[in-house]
Motif scaffolding. Sequence first.
Motif, PDB file in Angstrom:
ATOM      1  N   THR A  15       0.838  -1.205   0.000  1.00 50.74           N
ATOM      2  CA  THR A  15       0.000   0.000   0.000  1.00 50.74           C
ATOM      3  C   THR A  15       0.870   1.251   0.000  1.00 50.74           C
ATOM      4  O   THR A  15       0.627   2.206  -0.743  1.00 50.74           O
ATOM      5  N   PHE A  16       1.901   1.238   0.830  1.00 50.11           N
ATOM      6  CA  PHE A  16       2.758   2.416   0.950  1.00 50.11           C
ATOM      7  C   PHE A  16       3.478   2.710  -0.362  1.00 50.11           C
ATOM      8  O   PHE A  16       3.554   3.863  -0.801  1.00 50.11           O
ATOM      9  N   GLN A  17       3.980   1.663  -1.005  1.00 51.81           N
ATOM     10  CA  GLN A  17       4.695   1.887  -2.267  1.00 51.81           C
ATOM     11  C   GLN A  17       3.755   2.427  -3.351  1.00 51.81           C
ATOM     12  O   GLN A  17       4.146   3.273  -4.157  1.00 51.81           O
ATOM     13  N   LEU A  48      15.051   3.110   8.030  1.00 53.91           N
ATOM     14  CA  LEU A  48      14.333   2.289   7.051  1.00 53.91           C
ATOM     15  C   LEU A  48      14.210   3.059   5.741  1.00 53.91           C
ATOM     16  O   LEU A  48      13.612   4.139   5.704  1.00 53.91           O
ATOM     17  N   PHE A  49      14.808   2.496   4.698  1.00 54.47           N
ATOM     18  CA  PHE A  49      14.654   3.110   3.373  1.00 54.47           C
ATOM     19  C   PHE A  49      13.704   2.251   2.541  1.00 54.47           C
ATOM     20  O   PHE A  49      13.957   1.070   2.316  1.00 54.47           O
ATOM     21  N   ILE A  50      12.603   2.864   2.117  1.00 55.34           N
ATOM     22  CA  ILE A  50      11.631   2.150   1.282  1.00 55.34           C
ATOM     23  C   ILE A  50      11.658   2.775  -0.111  1.00 55.34           C
ATOM     24  O   ILE A  50      11.242   3.926  -0.295  1.00 55.34           O
ATOM     25  N   PRO A  51      12.189   2.050  -1.110  1.00 60.18           N
ATOM     26  CA  PRO A  51      12.189   2.597  -2.467  1.00 60.18           C
ATOM     27  C   PRO A  51      10.782   2.520  -3.062  1.00 60.18           C
ATOM     28  O   PRO A  51       9.923   1.813  -2.531  1.00 60.18           O
ATOM     29  N   GLY A  52      10.555   3.250  -4.127  1.00 59.80           N
ATOM     30  CA  GLY A  52       9.254   3.223  -4.795  1.00 59.80           C
ATOM     31  C   GLY A  52       8.847   1.825  -5.210  1.00 59.80           C
ATOM     32  O   GLY A  52       7.666   1.465  -5.156  1.00 59.80           O
ATOM     33  N   GLY A  54      10.344  -2.468  -5.136  1.00 61.78           N
ATOM     34  CA  GLY A  54      11.364  -3.422  -4.692  1.00 61.78           C
ATOM     35  C   GLY A  54      11.518  -3.467  -3.184  1.00 61.78           C
ATOM     36  O   GLY A  54      10.761  -2.861  -2.446  1.00 61.78           O
ATOM     37  N   GLU A  55      12.545  -4.220  -2.779  1.00 62.94           N
ATOM     38  CA  GLU A  55      12.778  -4.506  -1.359  1.00 62.94           C
ATOM     39  C   GLU A  55      13.198  -3.273  -0.557  1.00 62.94           C
ATOM     40  O   GLU A  55      14.094  -2.549  -0.975  1.00 62.94           O
ATOM     41  N   PRO A  56      12.626  -3.085   0.606  1.00 68.50           N
ATOM     42  CA  PRO A  56      13.136  -2.029   1.489  1.00 68.50           C
ATOM     43  C   PRO A  56      14.468  -2.439   2.122  1.00 68.50           C
ATOM     44  O   PRO A  56      14.785  -3.633   2.179  1.00 68.50           O
ATOM     45  N   MET A  57      15.226  -1.457   2.567  1.00 68.34           N
ATOM     46  CA  MET A  57      16.470  -1.721   3.295  1.00 68.34           C
ATOM     47  C   MET A  57      16.281  -1.291   4.736  1.00 68.34           C
ATOM     48  O   MET A  57      16.036  -0.106   5.006  1.00 68.34           O
ATOM     49  N   LEU A  58      16.426  -2.249   5.646  1.00 72.40           N
ATOM     50  CA  LEU A  58      16.343  -1.916   7.065  1.00 72.40           C
ATOM     51  C   LEU A  58      17.767  -1.913   7.617  1.00 72.40           C
ATOM     52  O   LEU A  58      18.414  -2.963   7.693  1.00 72.40           O
TER      53      LEU A  58
END
Lengths: 397, 397
Positions: A15-17, A48-52, A54-58
């Motif tokens: 949902t967020f993406q 926490l980096f959430i790209p538009g 693909g996988e987020p980076m925690l």
Amino acid sequence: MEYLLDQEVSTRLETFQKLLGRNDLDGALVLQNVGIYYYTGTAQASFLFIPGQGEPMLMVKKSFERARKESPHKNILQVNGKRDMAEMIKDSGLKPDAALGLEMDLVPASMYLWLRETFPGVLWKDISSLLRTQRMIKSAYETDQIRTACQIEHEVFTDLRTFIKEGMIELEVDARLASLARRKGHQGIVRMRGWNQEMTYAHVLSGDNGAVSSYLNSAHGGTGTNPAMPQGAGFRRIGRNEPILVDYSVGINGYIGDQSRAYVIGDLPEKLQKAHDCSRRILDRFSRLAKPGVLCSHLYQIAWETADEEGFSRFFMGHGNGQVGFIGHGIGLEIDELPVITPGFDKPLQEGMVLALEPKFVFPGEGAVGIEDDYVVTETGVERITLTEQDVLRVEE
Amino acid sequence: MEYLLDQEVSTRLETFQKLLGRNDLDGALVLQNVGIYYYTGTAQASFLFIPGQGEPMLMVKKSFERARKESPHKNILQVNGKRDMAEMIKDSGLKPDAALGLEMDLVPASMYLWLRETFPGVLWKDISSLLRTQRMIKSAYETDQIRTACQIEHEVFTDLRTFIKEGMIELEVDARLASLARRKGHQGIVRMRGWNQEMTYAHVLSGDNGAVSSYLNSAHGGTGTNPAMPQGAGFRRIGRNEPILVDYSVGINGYIGDQSRAYVIGDLPEKLQKAHDCSRRILDRFSRLAKPGVLCSHLYQIAWETADEEGFSRFFMGHGNGQVGFIGHGIGLEIDELPVITPGFDKPLQEGMVLALEPKFVFPGEGAVGIEDDYVVTETGVERITLTEQDVLRVEE
């Protein structure tokens, strides 16, 4: 220890993406505990980096082992601090002129300035509203946590009927609340988002202390124990025939239930009893009218009119400089979530919202009465999830 | 209700205005509760403008009456919000190109951006360090508040010796702590400045839970009750012959005392008892060496060497990814004040500092031991103000 379900985390992320895409954002940097927990299942110290896509980076500072155990994400990395974090995001292929979201209502100015300097081409946009709007709609799992909190609240509210005694100081009742819920698993801290707002687990306000306004964005404040922490219970002794307002929050798996009841030893003065009955009438009307599609501002209007018809509008939700302009708010991981039931909030109720509705009346020199109950918005209406009867609760003598 | 003395407020203001002058600042905008309370005696919802010289302006949103009663300042004005505040500051004769201080470690990015837009010529400078450095030195009044907090802590720590039982869950002990101190006047909230840090009033950590690291900047963390609030007591049952570490804070008139003790039902394993004795030895050395002029970094070094001599450096102040690099911190209105007793803090002790010193040892799978005591730096040394004996406290059976 109960961990957040994988399904919860992946649905939230999806949902967020989508929201990022719709708002022309290439990603978001989520830095605050609550946001990190919501999208990962862990509240360990992280970036926490959430790209538009693909996988987020925690990127975890502490505790790395714990974050890996708690979160279903695959891409969990250990970092020493923000410099590592910036390198990792750059290395992940971020466009130098990306547009990134940030919770600007929370992130400190110094961190914002550091990010601007470290990512010189990046455009930072405030996503507080986007993120809070997503969190406004609760899943069945989330609603269940709040139901559990409400169950514990009900047990404690019931216990108080036999515990409160004339001549007790407010702090004794407050201490009882603190102790009972904690034993039953209350997480110990109630999170509030608003800057400079702070939350004790309870307000226990007897007689005129119920009418002492405070720095909080709430109808009642209370003296507290000292001017440095001026809210909640103080050293006042509880008397006969006066209202004892108890506003109480419990957190279970992060999620907060929020309930208020008025108690009395003996009988309330007629005016206060009438005002309490008016609070009950407002909740009845709300229960009948509220359903998906009804505007929050309209629900406020109905409540205000009910109070006004009975001549209580001057005392509705505070008095004088202490009056506040809302009668309800979303609850969830924070106690001040969306929506707000206030004249300026013209959005409709939606299925899945969870609200605390708290029509209260505050009489200078006399005290506060009213009810606060929690509701889940269903497909066709609202369901009350707080369990305690709505009358003034008479203390057993 | 005990109000802050006029003399306290005026002395603090005088010192602050001197600091502004020395740092080429024309004034400061203090926006956070703690800073506002420190310079005014009230924590009501306000904006505080302190010019380089002359009377400060306290602009109050809520509660105005209460701010006027609590603060000795003369220039107390009522405002609706930040727009009013900006107008008032401009009307007060502020130079359009003034340099103004702001606590950038706390003020949210959105507020900072709004201030930049609203005061286009003003240069905003971070005064977090300036303000924290001033607050590092306590007056006799401030020290007295912390002494009172330590007295209450001592009573509660003593009570626990008869309360803890084998098989109790940690939360029961935590609930007891919450209840006892609140009845004695604890303000209910322990303030921590660090962003994303949160404070419960206590950590009750038995056996291996004492070695569970967390998001907190502290040697021990604990599971907590859930992954959304992962610190402190959980559902673990307290056993025999294992350490029960209790870290506990009480706030009186805003000021926080911070104490830890280890309990045991039965006997500690030899290694843990030895580590606890090492903690005591570190505090003894600190008591003999510490006085005005001694560098904080040197005191850390001595502590580390003592731990290392006994072979415990790997377990000193945490283990693995959870190890922290300090053994003490200032206490006051916030629990994480200056100075920090850490290798990077090369400033000397000064008379009037109040410190919590907490050499602790954390053994994976076994638990945490150690002592935390509070000290006032005097003219010639340090005075311990926590009152509980430093041995491992044996639970009465």
